[in-house]
Design a protein around this motif. Structure first.
Motif, PDB file in Angstrom:
ATOM      1  N   ARG A 151       0.848  -1.192   0.000  1.00 18.26           N
ATOM      2  CA  ARG A 151       0.000   0.000   0.000  1.00 18.26           C
ATOM      3  C   ARG A 151       0.883   1.242   0.000  1.00 18.26           C
ATOM      4  N   TYR A 152       0.324   2.350  -0.395  1.00 22.04           N
ATOM      5  CA  TYR A 152       1.054   3.615  -0.392  1.00 22.04           C
ATOM      6  C   TYR A 152       1.651   3.893   0.988  1.00 22.04           C
ATOM      7  N   GLY A 177      10.817   5.816  -1.103  1.00 23.28           N
ATOM      8  CA  GLY A 177      10.111   4.938  -2.016  1.00 23.28           C
ATOM      9  C   GLY A 177      10.332   3.454  -1.790  1.00 23.28           C
ATOM     10  N   HIS A 178      10.794   3.081  -0.604  1.00 23.03           N
ATOM     11  CA  HIS A 178      10.999   1.671  -0.251  1.00 23.03           C
ATOM     12  C   HIS A 178      10.064   1.299   0.888  1.00 23.03           C
ATOM     13  N   VAL A 179       9.679   0.025   0.940  1.00 24.77           N
ATOM     14  CA  VAL A 179       8.863  -0.421   2.062  1.00 24.77           C
ATOM     15  C   VAL A 179       9.667  -0.240   3.341  1.00 24.77           C
ATOM     16  N   ASN A 180       9.079   0.446   4.294  1.00 28.29           N
ATOM     17  CA  ASN A 180       9.720   0.683   5.582  1.00 28.29           C
ATOM     18  C   ASN A 180       9.948  -0.665   6.272  1.00 28.29           C
ATOM     19  N   ASN A 181      11.111  -0.851   6.885  1.00 23.11           N
ATOM     20  CA  ASN A 181      11.442  -2.128   7.527  1.00 23.11           C
ATOM     21  C   ASN A 181      10.422  -2.555   8.571  1.00 23.11           C
ATOM     22  N   SER A 220      10.571  -2.063  -3.702  1.00 23.77           N
ATOM     23  CA  SER A 220      10.345  -0.749  -4.304  1.00 23.77           C
ATOM     24  C   SER A 220       9.098  -0.786  -5.176  1.00 23.77           C
ATOM     25  N   GLY A 221       8.427   0.328  -5.265  1.00 19.38           N
ATOM     26  CA  GLY A 221       7.268   0.438  -6.140  1.00 19.38           C
ATOM     27  C   GLY A 221       5.966   0.244  -5.401  1.00 19.38           C
ATOM     28  N   ILE A 222       5.037   1.144  -5.609  1.00 26.44           N
ATOM     29  CA  ILE A 222       3.749   1.094  -4.940  1.00 26.44           C
ATOM     30  C   ILE A 222       2.844   0.071  -5.634  1.00 26.44           C
ATOM     31  N   ALA A 223       1.995  -0.586  -4.854  1.00 24.63           N
ATOM     32  CA  ALA A 223       1.049  -1.600  -5.334  1.00 24.63           C
ATOM     33  C   ALA A 223       1.773  -2.779  -5.978  1.00 24.63           C
ATOM     34  N   VAL A 224       2.837  -3.214  -5.333  1.00 30.73           N
ATOM     35  CA  VAL A 224       3.609  -4.357  -5.801  1.00 30.73           C
ATOM     36  C   VAL A 224       3.063  -5.621  -5.143  1.00 30.73           C
ATOM     37  N   PRO A 225       2.695  -6.632  -5.930  1.00 29.37           N
ATOM     38  CA  PRO A 225       2.271  -7.896  -5.298  1.00 29.37           C
ATOM     39  C   PRO A 225       3.485  -8.663  -4.791  1.00 29.37           C
ATOM     40  N   ILE A 226       3.413  -9.131  -3.554  1.00 30.96           N
ATOM     41  CA  ILE A 226       4.484  -9.948  -2.988  1.00 30.96           C
ATOM     42  C   ILE A 226       3.867 -11.159  -2.304  1.00 30.96           C
ATOM     43  N   SER A 227       4.707 -12.140  -2.042  1.00 34.32           N
ATOM     44  CA  SER A 227       4.258 -13.360  -1.378  1.00 34.32           C
ATOM     45  C   SER A 227       4.950 -13.505  -0.036  1.00 34.32           C
ATOM     46  N   LEU A 228       4.233 -14.079   0.905  1.00 33.14           N
ATOM     47  CA  LEU A 228       4.762 -14.418   2.218  1.00 33.14           C
ATOM     48  C   LEU A 228       4.632 -15.921   2.352  1.00 33.14           C
ATOM     49  N   GLY A 229       5.686 -16.584   2.773  1.00 37.41           N
ATOM     50  CA  GLY A 229       5.635 -18.030   2.939  1.00 37.41           C
ATOM     51  C   GLY A 229       6.264 -18.446   4.244  1.00 37.41           C
ATOM     52  N   ILE A 230       5.738 -19.528   4.826  1.00 34.65           N
ATOM     53  CA  ILE A 230       6.312 -20.052   6.063  1.00 34.65           C
ATOM     54  C   ILE A 230       6.286 -21.576   6.013  1.00 34.65           C
ATOM     55  N   GLN A 231       7.367 -22.144   6.459  1.00 30.14           N
ATOM     56  CA  GLN A 231       7.458 -23.588   6.673  1.00 30.14           C
ATOM     57  C   GLN A 231       7.384 -23.778   8.173  1.00 30.14           C
ATOM     58  N   THR A 232       6.247 -24.284   8.647  1.00 24.23           N
ATOM     59  CA  THR A 232       6.041 -24.401  10.081  1.00 24.23           C
ATOM     60  C   THR A 232       6.782 -25.612  10.638  1.00 24.23           C
ATOM     61  N   GLU A 233       7.247 -25.440  11.877  1.00 24.39           N
ATOM     62  CA  GLU A 233       7.966 -26.477  12.613  1.00 24.39           C
ATOM     63  C   GLU A 233       7.561 -26.358  14.074  1.00 24.39           C
TER      64      GLU A 233
END
Length: 95
Positions: A12-13, A20-24, A57-70
């Motif tokens: 999101r904006y 112009g980078h996603v804040n940590n 970088s870039g607004i409205a960028v689709p990203i993926s989140l993945g987790i391998q649970t243990e």
């Protein structure tokens, strides 16, 4: 790492800093959202390690989140089709 749970989101904006980078700190919001999906919302993050790999970088960028649970934790990654933005580990616990 092959994820057993994945989630796609769009930045999101308000996720971006003045450069112009996603804040940590937003990475932690992403991880919290992923952990609630993976662990059904009945626990909280108690310990986290994160290694930032690349800026998003870039607004409205689709990203993926993945987790391998243990057990009560897992290894996660934040990525898109070409990049890994962050990797890490987390452990969950109850209040």
């Amino acid at each position: 790492m092959s994820a057993d749970k994945e989630l796609r989101i769009t930045t999101r904006y308000s996720d971006f800093d003045p450069l112009g980078h996603v804040n940590n700190t937003i990475f932690f919001d992403f991880i919290e959202t992923l952990s609630q999906k993976a662990f059904k919302g009945n626990t909280h993050i108690r310990h986290i390690k994160i290694q930032f790999q690349k800026e998003i970088s870039g607004i409205a960028v689709p990203i993926s989140l993945g987790i391998q649970t243990e057990g009560n934790g897992g290894r996660f990654k934040i990525f898109d089709h070409d990049n890994i933005f962050a990797i890490g580990e987390l452990r969950m616990g109850k209040d």
